[in-house]
Design a protein around this motif. Structure first.
Motif, short mmCIF file in Angstrom:
data_model
loop_
_atom_site.label_atom_id
_atom_site.label_comp_id
_atom_site.label_asym_id
_atom_site.label_seq_id
_atom_site.Cartn_x
_atom_site.Cartn_y
_atom_site.Cartn_z
N ARG A 132 -4.34 13.63 24.71
CA ARG A 132 -4.62 13.15 25.93
C ARG A 132 -6.32 12.97 25.89
NH1 ARG A 132 -3.83 17.97 30.16
NH2 ARG A 132 -4.44 16.54 31.60
N PRO B 65 4.91 17.43 25.01
CA PRO B 65 6.05 16.51 24.31
C PRO B 65 7.41 16.84 24.70
CG PRO B 65 5.43 17.89 22.75
CD PRO B 65 4.49 18.42 23.77
N LYS C 202 3.57 8.34 25.40
CA LYS C 202 3.04 9.57 24.71
C LYS C 202 2.97 9.27 23.24
CE LYS C 202 4.14 13.15 28.02
NZ LYS C 202 4.85 14.29 28.42
N GLU D 87 11.34 10.80 23.20
CA GLU D 87 10.59 10.82 24.59
C GLU D 87 11.34 10.05 25.54
OE1 GLU D 87 7.72 11.64 27.19
OE2 GLU D 87 8.13 12.58 25.35
N TYR E 106 2.05 10.58 17.77
CA TYR E 106 1.70 11.25 19.21
C TYR E 106 0.30 10.70 19.57
CZ TYR E 106 0.58 14.87 22.59
OH TYR E 106 0.42 15.46 23.97
#
Length: 312
Positions: free
Chosen positions: A159, A16, A238, A254, A156
């Motif tokens: 992945r 992050p 993200k 971000e 968040y």
């Protein structure tokens, strides 16, 4: 040096964009550059020095261990089950929104069709009933859209969730293409009933059929498009963004990094100042006819200021 900088950027892609990560990135880059210069002093050529430096910093896990990055430091992420639930709810809301918009077109077609048949009063009555139901469905679906988005806002996106969303989007791509093609074809062919009925001297009857074709075509286009782009919520960023115009704290950090406070301050004071200038100028000079041009200039200036002080 550019090769080393690009390599470091690649190593830190999965982290992050926090101040701690940025500080660690600078530290690693400094270490690698110093080592690179030391190797050059030892007599190695540029390519040999770069290759040796990269080989010694080839593992993200090693970086985590050296810089004391642990899994527990990662922000709480969205679970796959939450993503699936969101997509299911999103599909329901997309269906409601598409039906509501199509219903408005069907209401017009019903009014015209019954008017042609000499039942104008019944047509008007059904028109308002269908419109009322359709608008209600649109409003309700819109509220549900907002509610579902707010549940995940600013959280968040891990992945594994990102990769799963990409797989789901690829799997849905064929269905989206079919709905888009059929929807566009129906919209294009919607005028054909008019010409068909004109052959029998009843061209007016083709108009309600045209609205029927348009209603189905728009339903396919809107429904397919909303579902297809729903996956992007978990792919492109993200952090989950419920509203592009109102980013949460994590998404702001971000996107703008250390410039987030400047962005916040610019949004809060810039436009009120512009409005005050506009009103003052207009009242003092009585130039209402062209003083509104200040908003066009202010918009351009805002983009310039954002590019200079905010954008990373």
């Amino acid at each position: 040096m550019d090769t080393i900088k690009n390599y470091v950027e690649t190593l830190f892609l999965e982290f992050p964009n926090t101040k701690e990560v940025q500080r660690a990135k600078k530290e690693i880059l400094t270490i690698m550059e110093d080592h690179y210069l030391a190797l050059l002093d030892e007599g190695k050529n540029e390519h040999e020095a770069i290759g040796q430096v990269i080989s010694e910093f080839s593992s993200v896990d090693e970086l985590r261990e050296e810089l004391e990055f642990t899994a527990k430091e990662e922000p709480e992420g969205i679970l796959e089950e939450e993503m699936y639930q969101y997509l299911i709810e999103r599909k329901k809301d997309a269906k409601g929104l598409s039906l509501g918009i199509s219903g408005c077109l069907l209401a017009i077609g019903t009014l015209i069709g019954l008017s042609i048949r000499g039942a104008g009063m019944i047509g008007v009555l059904l028109f308002f009933i269908i419109i009322a139901i359709s608008v209600g469905v649109i409003i309700y679906s819109g509220m549900q859209f907002s509610k579902n988005n707010s549940r995940l806002n600013d959280r968040y996106i891990p992945r594994d969730v990102n990769k799963e969303a990409q797989k789901l989007k690829q799997g849905y791509q064929k269905s989206f293409q079919i709905s888009l093609v059929f929807g566009i074809c129906l919209c294009v062919l919607s005028v054909s009933p008019i010409f068909f009925f004109q052959l029998f001297s009843y061209a007016g009857y083709g108009v309600p059929v045209m609205f029927f074709f348009l209603a189905i075509g728009l339903f396919l286009i809107i429904y397919g498009s909303i579902n297809y782009h729903s996956f992007d919520k978990f792919i492109k960023e993200k952090y989950f963004i419920a509203d592009e115009d109102a980013l949460g704290p994590n998404a702001l950090q971000e996107k703008y990094g250390d410039a987030v406070q400047t962005k916040y301050l610019l949004e809060r004071i810039y436009w009120p100042i512009i409005v005050m200038i506009y009103l003052s100028w207009s009242f003092l000079t009585h130039s209402w006819g062209y003083s509104w041009l200040i908003f066009i200039l202010a918009g351009l200036l805002y983009q310039i200021l954002e590019a200079i002080f905010v954008k990373k």
